[in-house]
Design a protein around this motif. Structure first.
Motif, PDB file in Angstrom:
ATOM      1  N   ARG A   1       2.393   1.953   3.979  1.00 38.86           N
ATOM      2  CA  ARG A   1       1.491   3.098   4.090  1.00 38.86           C
ATOM      3  C   ARG A   1       1.065   3.182   5.547  1.00 38.86           C
ATOM      4  O   ARG A   1       0.383   2.281   6.059  1.00 38.86           O
ATOM      5  CB  ARG A   1       0.255   2.914   3.199  1.00 38.86           C
ATOM      6  N   GLY A   2       1.499   4.212   6.233  1.00 32.81           N
ATOM      7  CA  GLY A   2       1.251   4.292   7.667  1.00 32.81           C
ATOM      8  C   GLY A   2       1.998   3.163   8.342  1.00 32.81           C
ATOM      9  O   GLY A   2       3.191   2.972   8.124  1.00 32.81           O
TER      10      GLY A   2
ATOM     11  N   THR B   1      -3.050  -0.719  -2.099  1.00 34.60           N
ATOM     12  CA  THR B   1      -2.973   0.734  -2.141  1.00 34.60           C
ATOM     13  C   THR B   1      -4.097   1.210  -3.060  1.00 34.60           C
ATOM     14  O   THR B   1      -4.576   0.439  -3.920  1.00 34.60           O
ATOM     15  CB  THR B   1      -1.619   1.215  -2.696  1.00 34.60           C
ATOM     16  N   PRO B   2      -4.572   2.448  -2.919  1.00 29.57           N
ATOM     17  CA  PRO B   2      -5.664   2.933  -3.774  1.00 29.57           C
ATOM     18  C   PRO B   2      -5.359   2.842  -5.268  1.00 29.57           C
ATOM     19  O   PRO B   2      -6.257   2.590  -6.081  1.00 29.57           O
ATOM     20  CB  PRO B   2      -5.849   4.388  -3.341  1.00 29.57           C
ATOM     21  N   GLU B   3      -4.105   3.018  -5.633  1.00 30.05           N
ATOM     22  CA  GLU B   3      -3.730   3.001  -7.046  1.00 30.05           C
ATOM     23  C   GLU B   3      -3.098   1.673  -7.480  1.00 30.05           C
ATOM     24  O   GLU B   3      -2.443   1.582  -8.517  1.00 30.05           O
ATOM     25  CB  GLU B   3      -2.768   4.160  -7.339  1.00 30.05           C
ATOM     26  N   ALA B   4      -3.335   0.621  -6.730  1.00 28.93           N
ATOM     27  CA  ALA B   4      -2.724  -0.682  -6.993  1.00 28.93           C
ATOM     28  C   ALA B   4      -3.062  -1.193  -8.391  1.00 28.93           C
ATOM     29  O   ALA B   4      -4.073  -0.816  -9.002  1.00 28.93           O
ATOM     30  CB  ALA B   4      -3.199  -1.694  -5.947  1.00 28.93           C
ATOM     31  N   VAL B   5      -2.202  -2.106  -8.853  1.00 23.86           N
ATOM     32  CA  VAL B   5      -2.407  -2.779 -10.132  1.00 23.86           C
ATOM     33  C   VAL B   5      -2.383  -4.280  -9.880  1.00 23.86           C
ATOM     34  O   VAL B   5      -1.504  -4.784  -9.169  1.00 23.86           O
ATOM     35  CB  VAL B   5      -1.306  -2.389 -11.144  1.00 23.86           C
TER      36      VAL B   5
ATOM     37  N   SER C   1      13.780  -0.361  -0.048  1.00 23.42           N
ATOM     38  CA  SER C   1      13.953   0.805   0.831  1.00 23.42           C
ATOM     39  C   SER C   1      13.173   0.535   2.114  1.00 23.42           C
ATOM     40  O   SER C   1      12.623  -0.559   2.294  1.00 23.42           O
ATOM     41  CB  SER C   1      13.433   2.075   0.148  1.00 23.42           C
ATOM     42  N   ASP C   2      13.073   1.527   2.971  1.00 23.72           N
ATOM     43  CA  ASP C   2      12.295   1.389   4.205  1.00 23.72           C
ATOM     44  C   ASP C   2      10.802   1.312   3.942  1.00 23.72           C
ATOM     45  O   ASP C   2      10.039   0.942   4.836  1.00 23.72           O
ATOM     46  CB  ASP C   2      12.573   2.564   5.146  1.00 23.72           C
TER      47      ASP C   2
END
Length: 140
Positions: free
Chosen positions: A118-119, A37-41, A87-88
């Protein structure tokens, strides 16, 4: 999620895992970044890299051999993997791995992950790489 939806999600997460390792082993860091994800760690060996730019910089240095993690010519092999859904759109994962180079195991450890949908894709939102053993140094 239905059992069928969970199975499809697990397959998608395993694909994400394979892209991470396959691209990393081949030095294809730009392609490897597509699993985050863009904000991943990413946390590894006591260091934390937040956001894809920081992760890209670190993994590029690893691929070039500019870090203590000498992974040039390495091959990551995933073994036991457990994926549980919060969750889903959120899943947690624990995956054992070992790394070999020229027929010798040089590291073993575990990925501790949080995935987000995501999508249509499941991406790594948080990855902690926990090295349990490394051939040339002590791991705490």
């Amino acid at each position: 999620m239905t059992p069928d939806q969970e199975n499809l999600a697990r397959m998608a997460i395993r694909h994400t895992q394979s892209v991470y390792n396959n691209c990393g082993d081949r030095g294809r860091i730009d392609e490897m970044m597509t699993v985050f994800t863009p904000e991943a760690v990413l946390s590894w060996d006591g260091q934390t890299f937040a956001g894809v730019e920081a992760i890209h910089g670190f993994l590029s240095a690893v691929a070039k051999g500019d870090t203590p993690a000498d992974m040039i010519g390495a091959r990551h092999n995933l073994t036991t993997s457990r994926i549980e859904f919060e969750s889903d759109t959120v899943a947690l994962g624990w995956t054992y791995y070992f790394v070999s180079r020229r027929g010798t195991t040089i590291e073993d450890g575990m990925y501790i992950d949080r995935y987000e949908k995501r999508g249509e894709r499941w991406l790594i939102a948080d990855r902690r790489v926990k090295s349990l053993w490394f051939i040339d140094r002590e791991v705490s």
